[in-house]
Design an enzyme around this catalytic site. Structure first.
Site, short mmCIF file in Angstrom:
data_model
loop_
_atom_site.label_atom_id
_atom_site.label_comp_id
_atom_site.label_asym_id
_atom_site.label_seq_id
_atom_site.Cartn_x
_atom_site.Cartn_y
_atom_site.Cartn_z
N GLN A 47 -34.72 3.38 3.68
CA GLN A 47 -34.55 2.93 5.07
C GLN A 47 -35.52 3.66 5.97
O GLN A 47 -35.69 4.88 5.85
CB GLN A 47 -33.10 3.17 5.51
CG GLN A 47 -32.70 2.52 6.80
CD GLN A 47 -31.19 2.63 7.02
OE1 GLN A 47 -30.54 3.52 6.48
NE2 GLN A 47 -30.64 1.73 7.81
N THR A 98 -28.56 12.34 -0.40
CA THR A 98 -29.43 11.68 0.56
C THR A 98 -30.63 12.58 0.81
O THR A 98 -30.48 13.81 0.93
CB THR A 98 -28.68 11.42 1.88
OG1 THR A 98 -27.71 10.39 1.67
CG2 THR A 98 -29.61 11.00 2.99
N LYS A 117 -22.82 1.06 0.13
CA LYS A 117 -23.66 1.38 1.28
C LYS A 117 -24.70 0.29 1.51
O LYS A 117 -24.90 -0.18 2.63
CB LYS A 117 -24.35 2.73 1.05
CG LYS A 117 -25.10 3.28 2.25
CD LYS A 117 -25.61 4.69 1.95
CE LYS A 117 -24.45 5.66 1.85
NZ LYS A 117 -24.83 6.97 1.34
N HIS A 142 21.25 13.57 -1.24
CA HIS A 142 21.85 13.84 -2.56
C HIS A 142 21.53 15.25 -3.07
O HIS A 142 22.41 15.95 -3.56
CB HIS A 142 21.34 12.80 -3.57
CG HIS A 142 21.69 11.40 -3.18
ND1 HIS A 142 22.92 10.86 -3.41
CD2 HIS A 142 20.97 10.44 -2.56
CE1 HIS A 142 22.95 9.62 -2.95
NE2 HIS A 142 21.78 9.34 -2.43
N GLN A 147 -25.15 3.37 9.02
CA GLN A 147 -24.14 3.17 7.97
C GLN A 147 -22.81 2.81 8.60
O GLN A 147 -22.49 3.23 9.72
CB GLN A 147 -23.99 4.42 7.11
CG GLN A 147 -23.01 4.29 5.95
CD GLN A 147 -23.28 3.10 5.06
OE1 GLN A 147 -22.93 1.98 5.39
NE2 GLN A 147 -23.91 3.31 3.92
#
Length: 874
Positions: free
Chosen positions: A182, A135, A22, A833, A308
């Site tokens: 962030q 998160t 990330k 088969h 992201q």
């Protein structure tokens, strides 16, 4: 440069080990022109390792966790909880805390932040690990951020993250965690964008999910999102959902749910202009990373920000043919009952044999490019007629695709897969068919077999003393002879006479007598079927083994490497060795997935036969081989007499009975030969493989490769060059091994387009019981019993009355058929088969049951209806 904290501007993909998937992706995105990314920094894996590295409690618990298997959910939960508690209790060292505080000061201490986990085994091209770690949103203040960093580190050991790592083979000690800090964005709308449609896998169709407020509401499944699909700058589909709830950030930190006003609930989240603007950003990001992306975005003050982007790891790879035309790829593996991934040597080696087909590799499997065939009316008819015999789901998928006129108009020209001049469609074939049909002489099959067995002996003798480039040249030459034998018009005609007899009998017995699938009964115990004989002859081996308790006890822990040496030390070991060696002399070249020359043969892994031998001892009395064959023969003769007697009672009955008697004779004379060409091919494979492994042993001695099996990760031509030069860049082997591990986990589609779209066929389920699983009826009869879901033949521990449920069967599975009472597979058709052997053994069978091994649980009681083609879970 400080190794504990890095700003986004200091990060690119080379720092993956420091900042995780990330973090690395955010660093790359931050430098991408035209893409806005909220500012931030990463607390690196060096900080994580510093915190946990010397903690005795953590390392002790990790040792315990490493011993657990994926099914021990209670143990995983208990130890993981203890590890999380330990991590959250460790104080972050002052030096690391100061560095974090310095970066926060640069971005703004009073700002709100998102604190996100970024593991080193996350957002990788081969494993997404999406959502496995935690998160935390809208976090304000240094102390709160530090607490949440510890919680992110601890989330590396949530139950779901630990289980996911175990399932994917990742070592807990090798996965480290970085934390992304962030700047928080408080968006009007947010969502996810897939640059390839996650439903159809079409690379040309971009899909956007959008809802009001923070994207967490959408990710957590709290709300239904709008969905927009865009292709080439045009919105092709819109679904506007009712959006009752949204998640918004609180000023004091944290988030809360909020009900959306009634008049906004059904409003389109993004305008059409915004949708197209977002699509353009998505294509820019996709082009930069070079593969389809799963992108998280948000809309703030009418501008899009990207929070992201990760690769979509679930898409099946598509061949790289940049000609701008449409292609249609049909799975060759579904026809060969081999949908597993193949190694490079296996792929290239098989392509030598099948060079008249335009075979293309994708995801470790082979596909036939049907574009040129489907572009022509005649070619289309041939393809659809062939596909219908192989696999009705494949046939339905192709028919569905052919309805798209825009797509078919742009089909690529090229080599036709089903040309009338070679292989199965040789012009000599009809002449031979008429000749064999009229003569109805069983001696033709014996002549064909004798001729081919002589060629096998000749090959073994000639190849024995060859090496180096001389060997490779000889292999290519002998391949030409194999193709001539495989596609010999006389041999193919003998097969088609048997196939035609089956079709004629089924059609006319139903028409005249109302008798469905009559040929299934008439096919029991036919002569000359090398595959069914392989199953019956293992019963003879079991009869030898059952006499010696010491051998049966050894079989519980037998080892391939010392198998015959160990047997020699036991009472009865010599007799058992002789019996098994005689069996391997005839059938040792076989194995599951045998069209891949790299797969280990019975001769290389004799313990593969052990579970089947033990099942035979448990489920059958001595002498079962002859007893079963004679029983099948009696039932076939009784059915024949019954049909003839009933026909003679009809108007024109004598003539009908006479025609039927001749057709039954053709069926019994020629239908067994259906299995022989594959037997011939695999016999040659084994001789050639042994010669190639001798070359591999020489390369090991010279230090060119590390182990003999390394040659499996080279193509045939590459191996030839390595043998010639004694030089190899070993990183090629390492890279191919990693790719193969990824390909093994993929499920190949039956049909896909050059746009990546997977085309699925469907059954008409109107005539089957509600809740039943639909498939193809290939061997009549109805049976109820315990489902044994078995994915590997060596795991086949069977009891009397079990029903085998598996992904696919090829001839190597035949010894298992002796012990079962019914068959269900995910792949197959009437003449594959498994279907042929099921009919000969009299086993009710349904094939082509999609996801059977997932929908049916091992041990469930099921009913197989082999006449109507469905499976009921009872």
């Amino acid at each position: 440069m400080n190794s504990y904290v890095l700003s986004f501007q200091e990060i690119d993909k080379t720092e993956l080990a420091m900042v995780g998937g990330k973090g690395a992706n955010l660093g790359e995105l931050s430098g991408l022109q035209g893409i806005r990314v909220p500012e931030g920094f990463c607390v690196t894996t060096e900080a994580y390792k510093e915190v946990i590295g010397n903690n005795e409690a953590f390392n002790s618990l990790l040792d315990q966790l490493s011993l657990l298997k994926v099914d021990n959910r209670e143990g995983i939960g208990e130890i993981s909880a203890k590890i999380r508690k330990v991590i959250e209790g460790i104080a972050i060292p002052q030096g690391i805390a100061n560095e974090i505080a310095r970066h926060l000061a640069q971005l703004g201490k009073k700002n709100a932040y998102a604190v996100r986990s970024s593991a080193t085994a996350e957002d990788l091209p081969t494993a997404s690990f999406a959502g496995q770690q935690d998160t935390y949103l809208n976090i304000i203040g240094k102390e709160a951020i530090l607490r949440n960093i510890s919680k992110c580190w601890a989330s590396l050991f949530t139950d779901r993250a630990v289980t996911y790592r175990i399932q994917n083979g990742f070592d807990h000690r090798q996965v480290h965690l970085s934390v992304v800090i962030q700047k928080m964005v408080f968006p009007e709308a947010a969502g996810i964008m897939f640059t390839a449609d996650p439903v159809s896998a079409n690379r040309k169709v971009l899909s956007i999910d959008a809802s009001f407020g923070l994207g967490e509401a959408l990710v957590s499944g709290l709300v239904n999102a709008d969905n927009y699909k865009v292709r080439d700058g045009i919105i092709v589909d819109k679904k506007i959902s009712t959006k009752e709830l949204a998640i918004y950030a609180l000023k004091e930190g944290g988030t809360r749910e909020k009900k959306i006003e009634a008049d906004r609930q059904n409003r389109q989240t993004l305008t059409d202009e915004q949708i197209l603007e977002l699509e353009k950003a998505g294509r820019t990001i996709e082009a930069y990373f070079g593969r389809p992306q799963d992108i998280e975005w948000c809309l703030y003050e009418n501008k899009f920000l990207i929070v992201q982007s990760r690769p979509i790891t679930t898409l099946y790879p598509i061949p790289d043919l940049p000609d701008g035309k449409n292609h249609v790829y049909m799975s060759f593996g579904h026809q060969q009952m081999m949908t597993d991934a193949m190694k490079p040597l296996g792929l290239s080696f098989f392509q030598l044999l099948a060079d008249e087909f335009p075979l293309i590799e994708a995801g470790g499997r082979l596909f036939i490019d049907l574009a040129h065939d489907l572009a022509s009316p005649l070619g289309r008819k041939i393809v659809l007629a062939s596909a219908g015999k192989i696999d009705p789901l494949m046939d339905n998928a192709l028919k569905s695709l052919m309805k798209r006129k825009t797509f078919t108009k742009s089909l690529a020209p090229g080599k036709r897969a089903f040309s009338m001049g070679s292989g199965y469609f040789s012009w000599a074939l009809p002449v031979q068919f008429v000749k064999i049909y009229r003569s109805n002489d069983a001696a033709i099959v014996q002549t064909l077999m004798s001729r081919n067995e002589a060629s096998i002996r000749d090959l073994r003798q000639k190849i024995a003393n060859l090496s180096g480039d001389e060997l490779f040249a000889f292999i290519i030459e002998t391949y030409k002879q194999l193709k001539e034998a495989m596609y010999d018009p006389q041999g193919m005609a003998a097969i088609y006479v048997g196939v035609y007899a089956v079709s004629w009998l089924n059609k006319n017995m139903e028409k005249w007598l109302g008798e469905k699938s009559a040929a299934d009964w008439l096919s029991k115990s036919v002569v000359g079927n090398v595959t069914s004989e392989m199953g019956l002859e293992l019963l003879d081996v079991a009869d030898v083994v059952r006499q010696y308790p010491a051998v049966m006890e050894y079989f519980q822990h037998a080892e391939d490497e010392t198998f015959f040496e160990d047997l020699a030390k036991l009472e009865g070991g010599d007799a058992v060795s002789q019996s098994i060696r005689e069996y391997l002399e005839k059938y040792g070249m076989r194995c599951s997935g045998e069209i891949d020359i790299t797969r280990p043969r019975f001769s290389e892994q004799p313990t593969t036969l052990v579970p089947m031998i033990l099942s035979n001892i448990k489920n059958f009395a001595p002498g079962a081989h002859n007893a079963l064959f004679e029983q099948g023969l009696r039932e076939a003769r009784q059915k024949e007499q019954d049909l003839l007697n009933r026909l003679e009672q009809l108007s024109g009955g004598k003539q009908k009975a006479q025609k039927t008697r001749k057709m039954i004779s053709r069926l019994r004379n020629f239908t067994g030969y259906r299995e022989y060409p594959k037997y011939l091919m695999i016999g040659r494979y084994w001789i050639i493989k042994q010669a190639l492994l001798k070359e591999a042993a020489r390369l090991v001695l010279k230090g060119v490769i590390r182990e003999k099996e390394d040659i499996y990760y080279l193509s045939f031509d590459e191996l030839r060059e390595v043998v010639r030069t004694n030089r190899l860049d070993y990183s090629i082997i390492t890279k191919r091994k990693e790719e193969y591990e990824v390909y093994e986990k993929l499920t190949p589609p039956r049909v896909m387009t050059s746009e990546g779209e997977i085309i699925s066929g469907e059954y008409d389920t109107g005539s089957i019981p509600k809740g039943a699983l639909a498939g193809i009826p290939v061997s009549s009869g109805t049976i109820a019993g315990r489902a044994r879901v078995i994915l590997r033949m060596e795991d086949a521990d069977l009891e009397e009355g079990d029903i085998l449920v598996t992904a696919f069967t090829d001839p190597s599975w035949t010894p298992v058929f002796v012990s079962i009472k019914g068959l269900v597979t995910e792949v197959g058709g009437m003449m594959t088969h498994g279907a042929v052997i099921a009919r000969e053994y009299g086993l009710p069978a349904v094939v082509g049951v999609e996801n059977a091994t997932r929908l049916i649980k091992d041990g469930q009681w099921i009913r197989v209806n082999g006449a109507e083609g469905y499976v009921e879970i009872l």
